[in-house]
Each structure stands twice: as structure tokens, then as C-alpha cells.
Design a protein around this motif. Structure first.
Motif, PDB file in Angstrom:
ATOM      1  N   GLN A  85      44.587 110.248 -48.554  1.00 49.14           N
ATOM      2  CA  GLN A  85      45.183 110.899 -47.386  1.00 49.14           C
ATOM      3  C   GLN A  85      44.248 111.946 -46.789  1.00 49.14           C
ATOM      4  OE1 GLN A  85      48.884 112.461 -48.822  1.00 49.14           O
ATOM      5  NE2 GLN A  85      49.860 110.462 -48.941  1.00 49.14           N
ATOM      6  N   LEU A  86      43.383 112.529 -47.606  1.00 46.35           N
ATOM      7  CA  LEU A  86      42.500 113.595 -47.134  1.00 46.35           C
ATOM      8  C   LEU A  86      41.042 113.157 -46.986  1.00 46.35           C
ATOM      9  CD1 LEU A  86      43.992 116.548 -49.159  1.00 46.35           C
ATOM     10  CD2 LEU A  86      44.092 116.216 -46.693  1.00 46.35           C
ATOM     11  N   ARG A  87      40.747 111.883 -47.177  1.00 46.05           N
ATOM     12  CA  ARG A  87      39.345 111.442 -47.150  1.00 46.05           C
ATOM     13  C   ARG A  87      38.661 111.706 -45.816  1.00 46.05           C
ATOM     14  NH1 ARG A  87      41.415 105.767 -48.206  1.00 46.05           N
ATOM     15  NH2 ARG A  87      42.185 105.190 -46.164  1.00 46.05           N
ATOM     16  N   SER A  88      39.405 111.681 -44.717  1.00 45.60           N
ATOM     17  CA  SER A  88      38.765 111.951 -43.417  1.00 45.60           C
ATOM     18  C   SER A  88      38.383 113.427 -43.269  1.00 45.60           C
ATOM     19  CB  SER A  88      39.675 111.519 -42.268  1.00 45.60           C
ATOM     20  OG  SER A  88      40.864 112.275 -42.278  1.00 45.60           O
ATOM     21  N   SER A  89      38.970 114.296 -44.082  1.00 48.15           N
ATOM     22  CA  SER A  89      38.629 115.723 -44.043  1.00 48.15           C
ATOM     23  C   SER A  89      37.446 116.069 -44.931  1.00 48.15           C
ATOM     24  CB  SER A  89      39.833 116.566 -44.483  1.00 48.15           C
ATOM     25  OG  SER A  89      40.900 116.408 -43.585  1.00 48.15           O
ATOM     26  N   LEU A  90      37.016 115.124 -45.758  1.00 47.66           N
ATOM     27  CA  LEU A  90      35.904 115.394 -46.667  1.00 47.66           C
ATOM     28  C   LEU A  90      34.584 115.461 -45.921  1.00 47.66           C
ATOM     29  CD1 LEU A  90      36.992 113.072 -49.569  1.00 47.66           C
ATOM     30  CD2 LEU A  90      36.573 115.531 -49.762  1.00 47.66           C
ATOM     31  N   ARG A  91      33.833 116.488 -46.205  1.00 47.69           N
ATOM     32  CA  ARG A  91      32.508 116.664 -45.626  1.00 47.69           C
ATOM     33  C   ARG A  91      31.541 115.696 -46.309  1.00 47.69           C
ATOM     34  NH1 ARG A  91      31.674 122.485 -45.641  1.00 47.69           N
ATOM     35  NH2 ARG A  91      32.678 122.379 -43.633  1.00 47.69           N
ATOM     36  N   ASP A  92      30.649 115.087 -45.542  1.00 44.68           N
ATOM     37  CA  ASP A  92      29.623 114.220 -46.128  1.00 44.68           C
ATOM     38  C   ASP A  92      28.888 115.003 -47.211  1.00 44.68           C
ATOM     39  OD1 ASP A  92      30.446 112.342 -44.300  1.00 44.68           O
ATOM     40  OD2 ASP A  92      28.572 112.319 -43.159  1.00 44.68           O
ATOM     41  N   GLY A  93      28.661 114.359 -48.347  1.00 40.08           N
ATOM     42  CA  GLY A  93      27.996 115.022 -49.461  1.00 40.08           C
ATOM     43  C   GLY A  93      28.952 115.759 -50.375  1.00 40.08           C
ATOM     44  N   GLY A  94      30.244 115.678 -50.104  1.00 38.38           N
ATOM     45  CA  GLY A  94      31.240 116.366 -50.918  1.00 38.38           C
ATOM     46  C   GLY A  94      31.568 115.613 -52.191  1.00 38.38           C
ATOM     47  N   ALA A  95      32.662 116.042 -52.811  1.00 39.56           N
ATOM     48  CA  ALA A  95      33.060 115.418 -54.075  1.00 39.56           C
ATOM     49  C   ALA A  95      34.570 115.395 -54.204  1.00 39.56           C
ATOM     50  CB  ALA A  95      32.452 116.174 -55.252  1.00 39.56           C
ATOM     51  N   VAL A  96      35.041 114.321 -54.844  1.00 39.43           N
ATOM     52  CA  VAL A  96      36.450 114.176 -55.190  1.00 39.43           C
ATOM     53  C   VAL A  96      36.522 114.053 -56.703  1.00 39.43           C
ATOM     54  CG1 VAL A  96      38.498 112.704 -55.011  1.00 39.43           C
ATOM     55  CG2 VAL A  96      36.966 112.941 -53.048  1.00 39.43           C
ATOM     56  N   VAL A  97      37.411 114.826 -57.315  1.00 36.59           N
ATOM     57  CA  VAL A  97      37.660 114.683 -58.746  1.00 36.59           C
ATOM     58  C   VAL A  97      39.144 114.459 -58.924  1.00 36.59           C
ATOM     59  CG1 VAL A  97      37.540 115.732 -61.030  1.00 36.59           C
ATOM     60  CG2 VAL A  97      35.702 116.136 -59.381  1.00 36.59           C
ATOM     61  N   SER A 113      33.537 103.458 -54.021  1.00 34.61           N
ATOM     62  CA  SER A 113      32.724 102.515 -53.239  1.00 34.61           C
ATOM     63  C   SER A 113      32.836 102.788 -51.747  1.00 34.61           C
ATOM     64  CB  SER A 113      33.164 101.072 -53.522  1.00 34.61           C
ATOM     65  OG  SER A 113      32.875 100.738 -54.854  1.00 34.61           O
ATOM     66  N   GLU A 114      34.032 103.129 -51.304  1.00 33.46           N
ATOM     67  CA  GLU A 114      34.251 103.402 -49.882  1.00 33.46           C
ATOM     68  C   GLU A 114      33.496 104.639 -49.413  1.00 33.46           C
ATOM     69  OE1 GLU A 114      37.774 105.127 -47.029  1.00 33.46           O
ATOM     70  OE2 GLU A 114      38.378 104.025 -48.811  1.00 33.46           O
ATOM     71  N   LEU A 115      33.465 105.680 -50.236  1.00 35.06           N
ATOM     72  CA  LEU A 115      32.911 106.960 -49.802  1.00 35.06           C
ATOM     73  C   LEU A 115      31.426 107.143 -50.115  1.00 35.06           C
ATOM     74  CD1 LEU A 115      35.943 109.276 -50.650  1.00 35.06           C
ATOM     75  CD2 LEU A 115      35.275 108.333 -48.429  1.00 35.06           C
ATOM     76  N   VAL A 116      30.851 106.254 -50.907  1.00 37.69           N
ATOM     77  CA  VAL A 116      29.456 106.421 -51.312  1.00 37.69           C
ATOM     78  C   VAL A 116      28.506 106.426 -50.112  1.00 37.69           C
ATOM     79  CG1 VAL A 116      28.882 103.980 -51.761  1.00 37.69           C
ATOM     80  CG2 VAL A 116      27.792 105.800 -53.096  1.00 37.69           C
ATOM     81  N   SER A 117      28.822 105.707 -49.062  1.00 39.00           N
ATOM     82  CA  SER A 117      27.943 105.669 -47.887  1.00 39.00           C
ATOM     83  C   SER A 117      27.866 107.030 -47.189  1.00 39.00           C
ATOM     84  CB  SER A 117      28.413 104.601 -46.896  1.00 39.00           C
ATOM     85  OG  SER A 117      29.679 104.941 -46.367  1.00 39.00           O
ATOM     86  N   ARG A 118      28.848 107.879 -47.430  1.00 43.07           N
ATOM     87  CA  ARG A 118      28.841 109.233 -46.861  1.00 43.07           C
ATOM     88  C   ARG A 118      28.297 110.256 -47.859  1.00 43.07           C
ATOM     89  NH1 ARG A 118      34.702 110.426 -45.156  1.00 43.07           N
ATOM     90  NH2 ARG A 118      33.745 112.437 -44.735  1.00 43.07           N
ATOM     91  N   GLY A 119      27.822 109.774 -49.008  1.00 44.67           N
ATOM     92  CA  GLY A 119      27.295 110.683 -50.028  1.00 44.67           C
ATOM     93  C   GLY A 119      28.386 111.432 -50.766  1.00 44.67           C
ATOM     94  N   ILE A 120      29.618 110.970 -50.657  1.00 40.69           N
ATOM     95  CA  ILE A 120      30.741 111.624 -51.339  1.00 40.69           C
ATOM     96  C   ILE A 120      30.933 110.950 -52.691  1.00 40.69           C
ATOM     97  CG2 ILE A 120      33.222 112.090 -51.286  1.00 40.69           C
ATOM     98  CD1 ILE A 120      32.977 112.043 -48.188  1.00 40.69           C
ATOM     99  N   ARG A 121      30.898 111.767 -53.726  1.00 39.82           N
ATOM    100  CA  ARG A 121      31.071 111.263 -55.083  1.00 39.82           C
ATOM    101  C   ARG A 121      32.541 111.327 -55.476  1.00 39.82           C
ATOM    102  NH1 ARG A 121      29.412 114.733 -58.117  1.00 39.82           N
ATOM    103  NH2 ARG A 121      29.143 116.354 -56.586  1.00 39.82           N
ATOM    104  N   THR A 164      25.595 115.570 -59.895  1.00 40.06           N
ATOM    105  CA  THR A 164      25.265 115.161 -58.529  1.00 40.06           C
ATOM    106  C   THR A 164      24.746 113.733 -58.395  1.00 40.06           C
ATOM    107  OG1 THR A 164      23.081 116.150 -58.763  1.00 40.06           O
ATOM    108  CG2 THR A 164      24.811 117.526 -57.779  1.00 40.06           C
ATOM    109  N   PHE A 165      24.538 113.045 -59.510  1.00 36.63           N
ATOM    110  CA  PHE A 165      24.104 111.651 -59.464  1.00 36.63           C
ATOM    111  C   PHE A 165      25.112 110.764 -60.196  1.00 36.63           C
ATOM    112  CE2 PHE A 165      20.966 108.156 -60.345  1.00 36.63           C
ATOM    113  CZ  PHE A 165      20.698 107.867 -59.023  1.00 36.63           C
ATOM    114  N   THR A 166      26.383 111.172 -60.114  1.00 38.90           N
ATOM    115  CA  THR A 166      27.449 110.449 -60.800  1.00 38.90           C
ATOM    116  C   THR A 166      28.574 110.166 -59.820  1.00 38.90           C
ATOM    117  OG1 THR A 166      26.931 111.623 -62.852  1.00 38.90           O
ATOM    118  CG2 THR A 166      29.079 110.550 -62.728  1.00 38.90           C
ATOM    119  N   THR A 167      28.946 108.903 -59.711  1.00 38.75           N
ATOM    120  CA  THR A 167      30.122 108.536 -58.935  1.00 38.75           C
ATOM    121  C   THR A 167      30.791 107.346 -59.606  1.00 38.75           C
ATOM    122  OG1 THR A 167      31.018 108.187 -56.716  1.00 38.75           O
ATOM    123  CG2 THR A 167      29.010 106.968 -57.264  1.00 38.75           C
ATOM    124  N   GLY A 168      32.095 107.292 -59.503  1.00 37.84           N
ATOM    125  CA  GLY A 168      32.859 106.245 -60.166  1.00 37.84           C
ATOM    126  C   GLY A 168      33.020 106.494 -61.646  1.00 37.84           C
ATOM    127  N   GLY A 169      32.685 107.703 -62.097  1.00 36.80           N
ATOM    128  CA  GLY A 169      32.738 108.029 -63.516  1.00 36.80           C
ATOM    129  C   GLY A 169      34.121 108.447 -63.979  1.00 36.80           C
TER     130      GLY A 169
END
Length: 180
Positions: A85-97, A113-121, A164-169
């Protein structure tokens, strides 16, 4: 300490325990924090506890609190649906936990997978056997004690800011209960 200065974070979920521990560490580190709490009484108490760099709002008030064009650097959520619901508010390069027990779901992997193109982990911390008020009868993990919300908060903040080099973990913080 100003480790999180200049960052805007949203913490959605329980305003006690893990969510509160995350919010406290963010505030101490200089972040602007939005935390959700269900009741007006909880919101008043948390505002007093966290200070002026934190806004405590009902779960339905997060988007309005951010305002038009409001961007989030760090998002801590208790479900994939909430994060979506908040993914459009995420700044490129941000993070979701995500702070949800259990192994990562296909939905967590899909969001990563969806957010990796924006550098969001996108990562998940899976708490287990955490101390709760009056929570007797909980089996002890192999480490022989219950964990604290603060221990889960440190793991979540690590995933959000240092990994900073971890996503999908998926990081279990359960005293060894999930080990084979």
C-alpha cells in the motif's frame, strides 16, 4: 547519535514491543518517524515517550500524515499487503523490512523483485520466542531464554540500513528455533 539523520521512516504494526523498539532506535538516531497506534490513549502515550521527531497516527492515517509527495526512506511493516500500500511513497534506494514470523513467502519475494529496479531492498526479519508481558508457558529456544523486542529491532535496523547488498533475505531472530 545521528546514524539515521535525514531519513524518514514509517513503522506500521504493533506500537508496543518490536515496533516501539524500532521507533525508539530510529528517533535516537535522528530519523523522523511515523508510528501507528490503534487507540488515542496509545497515541498520546507514545507521543510523549518518543518526542517531537515522531508522529503517532492511527493505521489509517499514515498516507495523510505523509502528505502529497511525501517520501519514505525506511518502511517497517508487519505484512506484505501493508508494504504494498505504501510502495509508491518509497524513495528510490530505500528499504522495506517486514517483521513477520515464519519463512519468506512468495509475496515477499515478489515485492523484492518488483522494487529492485528502483534500488529498494525488501527483507524480512522473523521474530520468535520474544518476551511478552504475562506470556508464561512459551517454550524456550535452544539459546535457553526468550528474546527481547530490542534484539529484533537491531536485526530489522541492520537489514534496513547496513545490509546494503541484501534483498529478498529472511533473517530469523528466534534463538535457534528455526534451525533444522
Amino acid at each position: 547519535m545521528t546514524k539515521y539523520a535525514g531519513r524518514r521512516a514509517v513503522v506500521i504494526g504493533e506500537a508496543t514491543g518490536i515496533g516501539l523498539a524500532i521507533a525508539k532506535r530510529l528517533v535516537e538516531g535522528g530519523a523522523q518517524v511515523v508510528l501507528t497506534a490503534r487507540t488515542a490513549e496509545e497515541r498520546r502515550g507514545l507521543c510523549a515517550e518518543l518526542g517531537s521527531t515522531a508522529q503517532v497516527v492511527p493505521p489509517s492515517g499514515v498516507t495523510a500524515c505523509l502528505g502529497p509527495g511525501g517520501e519514505i526512506d525506511l518502511l517497517f511493516a508487519d505484512s506484505v499487503a501493508t508494504a504494498c500500500q505504501l510502495r509508491s511513497s518509497l524513495r528510490d534506494g530505500g528499504a522495506v523490512v517486514l517483521t513477520a514470523p515464519g519463512p519468506p513467502s512468495a509475496a515477499v519475494q515478489a515485492l523484492a523483485s518488483e522494487l529492485v529496479s528502483r534500488g529498494i531492498r525488501v527483507n524480512a526479519v522473523a521474530p520468535g520466542c520474544i518476551e511478552a508481558p504475562g506470556g508464561g508457558g512459551t517454550p524456550l529456544p535452544p539459546l535457553g531464554r526468550l528474546g527481547a523486542a530490542e534484539e529484533v529491532a537491531r536485526a530489522a535496523l541492520f537489514l534496513a540500513t547496513d545490509a546494503t547488498f541484501t534483498t529478498g533475505g529472511h533473517l530469523p531472530v528466534d534463538g535457534g528455533l528455526s534451525r533444522p
